[in-house]
Each structure stands twice: as C-alpha cells, then as structure tokens.
Motif scaffolding. Structure first.
Motif: not given
Length: 193
Positions: A83-90
């Motif tokens: 699955h695709y996951v968020s590593q960082a949100s900027l």
C-alpha cells in the motif's frame, strides 16, 4: 521449473531495489485510494528525499518516494506492505521557501526550508543521477501550488566553512578518483538570521 523460480526471485529483488513502484495512471489511482485524496493531484513526481538539520552537511541518507503536489501541500508517498503511505506532509504554512540550486534548469536538488530543518528533494535515481525534466516539473508545481521560490541568484542557502577534506568520489564517466571536497554549512536563507 527451477529456472523460472530463479527468474521470478530476481525480478522480485529488482522490484524491491526500485524504490516506490510508480508507473503512471494506475499507480496514481492507487495512491489516491490509499491516501484518500479528495481530488486527483496534477503531478506525481518520483524522487529521493530526507529531512536534514541546518549546519555542517556530512551527507544525507535519502529514501524513495513519490511527491504528490497539491495546492499548498506536498505529500511524500512511500510504499509499505503493498500500500502507498504518507511519509511526510509539508503544508505551505510550514515551509519558508523552496530553495532552488543553480537555476530551474538543473539536475541539482531542491530544499524546502523550514524553521528548524530543511527537506532535501532530489528527482534522481538511486545513484544520485539527477533527472532534469522531473526537477523542472517539481519546481513548476511548487510555484503553481503557492510555494515561494528562492534561487542561488538571490543568495545561497549554504556557505563554505573554509574546511575541506579529501574524499573518494565515484563517477560513472571517469571512475573513482580522490577529490578535495569543501565543507558547507546549510542555513535558512528565507528566514531572517
């Protein structure tokens, strides 16, 4: 049969070395579904990234991601357990500016300068070979998404400390050689000191 199993094992190992699987529209749809994005972003840019503190730079350990650029937001997307996951949100509010090395037309990295650290973004392969076309896309998307751009011509975000050391440099064109490498110190050029 053994030969086929060996080939499949090699392909699986190569896929694991490729970083985040990303091949276009099908993977964009999976990213949208896995991250529950409201609208389909206009750009998905494969790159390598890392957080780094300001100060003397001693090399940065990067990880693979796909940058999803939306108005006022950059999300760095990884891939775990299918699955695709968020590593960082900027978000735009957490970034003072996007520092553009050289000019917009370069293979060099882009730094998102934040108050306490910067985010290193490099549209490049695992060997560090820059992809100029993807970098141009990234810079344009950052500008279109509201991020303030700051280029070398406006003032660098790094200064030489006056120290240097001899290092073994691996170059795909000329091979291994020893080179004198200047030590640099990174700082936030977009925030008054």
């Amino acid at each position: 049969m053994l030969c086929r199993a060996f080939i499949l094992l090699c392909l699986a190992m190569l896929a694991g070395c490729q970083g985040v699987p990303y091949r276009g529209a099908e993977d964009q749809a999976r990213i949208n579904a896995d991250l529950k994005l409201g609208a389909t972003p206009s750009q998905f840019i494969p790159l390598r990234w890392a957080y780094s503190d300001y100060g003397v730079q001693n090399g940065i350990q990067t990880q693979d991601a796909v940058a999803v650029v939306q108005p006022g937001l950059v999300t760095l997307v990884g891939y775990e357990g299918g699955h695709y996951v968020s590593q960082a949100s900027l978000p735009l509010a957490a970034v003072d500016c996007a520092y553009i090395f050289d000019s917009e037309v370069s293979g060099r990295p882009v730094w998102l300068l934040q108050k306490e650290r910067f985010v290193f973004l490099s549209p490049s392969d695992h060997r560090g070979n820059g992809d100029m076309a993807k970098r141009i896309q990234l810079v344009k998307q950052l500008a279109n998404s509201g991020f303030k751009l700051h280029s070398d011509a406006q003032g660098p975000a790094h200064l030489a400390t006056g120290k240097s050391e001899r290092q073994l440099v691996l170059n795909t064109v000329i091979g291994h050689h020893v080179e004198e490498v200047a030590e640099n110190q990174a700082y936030n050029v977009c925030r008054p000191q």
